[in-house]
Design a protein around this motif. Sequence first.
Motif, short mmCIF file in Angstrom:
data_model
loop_
_atom_site.label_atom_id
_atom_site.label_comp_id
_atom_site.label_asym_id
_atom_site.label_seq_id
_atom_site.Cartn_x
_atom_site.Cartn_y
_atom_site.Cartn_z
N VAL A 136 39.92 45.70 30.19
CA VAL A 136 38.66 46.27 31.16
C VAL A 136 38.48 44.65 31.91
CG1 VAL A 136 36.45 46.36 30.60
CG2 VAL A 136 37.28 47.71 29.13
N LEU A 137 38.53 43.69 31.81
CA LEU A 137 38.29 42.40 32.12
C LEU A 137 39.39 42.40 33.78
CD1 LEU A 137 36.52 39.58 31.89
CD2 LEU A 137 38.74 38.89 30.35
N SER A 138 40.06 42.77 33.09
CA SER A 138 41.39 42.74 34.29
C SER A 138 41.19 43.26 35.10
CB SER A 138 42.78 43.03 33.31
OG SER A 138 43.63 41.79 32.85
N ILE A 139 40.42 44.76 34.64
CA ILE A 139 39.81 45.65 36.25
C ILE A 139 38.49 45.05 36.86
CG2 ILE A 139 38.58 48.21 36.54
CD1 ILE A 139 40.47 49.10 34.18
N LEU A 140 37.84 44.65 36.11
CA LEU A 140 36.23 44.04 36.02
C LEU A 140 36.61 42.45 36.96
CD1 LEU A 140 34.19 44.26 33.35
CD2 LEU A 140 33.68 45.21 35.61
N VAL A 141 37.98 41.66 36.61
CA VAL A 141 37.97 40.81 37.93
C VAL A 141 39.01 40.99 38.66
CG1 VAL A 141 38.90 38.29 37.71
CG2 VAL A 141 37.53 39.23 35.92
N GLY A 142 40.35 41.71 38.47
CA GLY A 142 41.23 42.09 39.29
C GLY A 142 40.91 42.81 40.32
N ILE A 143 40.33 44.07 40.52
CA ILE A 143 40.24 44.70 41.50
C ILE A 143 38.99 44.36 42.61
CG2 ILE A 143 38.59 46.99 42.21
CD1 ILE A 143 40.14 48.27 39.65
N PRO A 144 38.22 43.59 42.13
CA PRO A 144 37.09 42.72 43.30
C PRO A 144 38.10 41.99 44.39
CG PRO A 144 36.52 43.01 41.38
CD PRO A 144 37.41 43.31 41.04
N ILE A 145 39.13 40.90 43.69
CA ILE A 145 40.40 40.30 43.96
C ILE A 145 41.36 40.79 44.76
CG2 ILE A 145 41.87 38.03 43.82
CD1 ILE A 145 40.38 38.07 41.20
N GLY A 146 41.94 42.07 44.37
CA GLY A 146 42.30 42.59 44.96
C GLY A 146 41.57 43.57 46.76
N ILE A 147 40.29 43.67 46.27
CA ILE A 147 40.09 44.10 47.76
C ILE A 147 39.30 43.23 49.06
CG2 ILE A 147 37.65 45.11 47.72
CD1 ILE A 147 37.08 46.46 46.27
N ALA A 148 39.21 41.89 47.88
CA ALA A 148 38.34 40.73 49.01
C ALA A 148 40.45 40.55 50.18
CB ALA A 148 38.41 39.07 48.12
N MET A 149 41.23 40.98 49.38
CA MET A 149 42.65 40.41 49.82
C MET A 149 42.90 41.05 50.60
SD MET A 149 45.21 39.20 46.21
CE MET A 149 46.39 38.77 47.41
N ALA A 150 42.57 42.36 50.89
CA ALA A 150 43.07 43.32 51.51
C ALA A 150 42.06 43.59 52.96
CB ALA A 150 43.22 45.23 51.24
N ARG A 151 41.11 42.83 52.15
CA ARG A 151 39.98 42.71 54.11
C ARG A 151 40.20 41.53 54.70
NH1 ARG A 151 35.23 46.81 52.81
NH2 ARG A 151 34.30 45.28 54.44
N SER A 152 41.11 40.15 53.89
CA SER A 152 41.41 39.11 55.14
C SER A 152 42.48 38.46 54.09
CB SER A 152 40.13 37.92 54.42
OG SER A 152 40.61 37.09 54.55
N ASN A 153 42.99 38.35 55.70
CA ASN A 153 45.02 38.16 55.22
C ASN A 153 44.77 36.92 55.02
OD1 ASN A 153 45.38 40.48 56.33
ND2 ASN A 153 45.50 39.72 58.73
N ARG A 154 43.30 35.51 55.81
CA ARG A 154 43.15 34.27 54.92
C ARG A 154 43.69 34.54 52.85
NH1 ARG A 154 39.16 30.86 57.57
NH2 ARG A 154 40.18 30.71 59.61
N MET A 155 42.44 35.64 52.81
CA MET A 155 42.60 35.36 51.29
C MET A 155 43.97 36.04 50.95
SD MET A 155 40.04 35.08 48.64
CE MET A 155 40.21 35.84 47.32
N GLN A 156 44.82 36.48 51.15
CA GLN A 156 45.77 36.92 51.12
C GLN A 156 46.05 35.78 50.90
OE1 GLN A 156 48.11 40.82 51.37
NE2 GLN A 156 48.37 39.93 53.19
N LYS A 157 46.80 34.82 52.22
CA LYS A 157 47.78 33.51 51.96
C LYS A 157 47.53 32.62 51.24
CE LYS A 157 48.87 34.28 56.70
NZ LYS A 157 48.55 33.59 58.62
N ILE A 158 46.11 32.80 50.17
CA ILE A 158 46.05 32.16 49.71
C ILE A 158 45.95 32.61 48.06
CG2 ILE A 158 43.21 30.66 48.00
CD1 ILE A 158 42.57 30.80 50.97
#
Length: 296
Positions: A113-135
């Motif tokens: 549950v914690l991994s989903i709550l934290v991980g999915i928003p980070i994954g979405i942010a990476m998908a929406r921003s190449n800069r975020m993905q590189k970081i």
Amino acid sequence: MANWLADFPHLDSELLRALKKTIDEGFRAFTRAYGDAIESFFDPLHFFLVHAERFMTETPWPIILGLVALVSWLASRNWKIVVSAVAILLAIGFLDMWEDTMKTISMIFVCTVLSILVGIPIGIAMARSNRMQKIVNPILDVMQTMPSFVYLIPVVMLLGIGKVPGLIAVVIYAIPPVIRLTNLGIRLVDKDVLEAADAFGASPWQRLTKVQMPLALPTIMAGINQTIMMALAMVVIASMIGVQGLGQPVLKAIANQYFTLGIFNGLAIVGIAIIFDRVSQAYGKRLQKHLEVVHG
């Protein structure tokens, strides 16, 4: 070889020793100054974990079996998977490992549950921003290659020994797959579908929630599946810092050469992994088929 190593350029040993000492003392000072505040920050997580464990251990075993069978059926619609899950849990109970197994399942549930709550928003942010993905990508690379024992050092120094430090260590170790596959799943959504959504006037939020996330869900489920497997792999190591469950008997067996205790508890961990794996994979396949029907 010895001469070559002697000629190799390296930091002066005194300078290196001073650098290490400075870093260690700085971290100790940080833990003394902020350790209590950080620990209180995780109090809600401790509350959630304690109550999840209490529910799993104090609920009568027939009810737990019924809940597992119901969840397995709703996720898979496959009687073979339901029967296998119930049979594995019955075997675990017959071999007197029920309570430790319930503690482990509650830990894996909270970690997931914690991994989903934290991980999915980070994954979405990476998908929406190449800069975020590189970081984020280099950080994930380090997290996935770092020896699992190393995660325990800063967590124990900050929070001591107990359930919450173990939980945090497990989440750090297990979260990269759900982040990576959320990012991948959203990026793989067909651009024609996104253009059609834009043509119908969808807002960025509607495009994400109504188009990208549903189409990426099978890939995200694969990431959740891998996160669960990695969390189970970390159970024995996390037991070294106070996480109760099937890991502690395995450590006891290693220390005292109790062959059957180690084998039985190890097989119980494998059994839980099989249940989680089969149920989550079946659910992912059902999602895939449903989306193919809807969009095909």
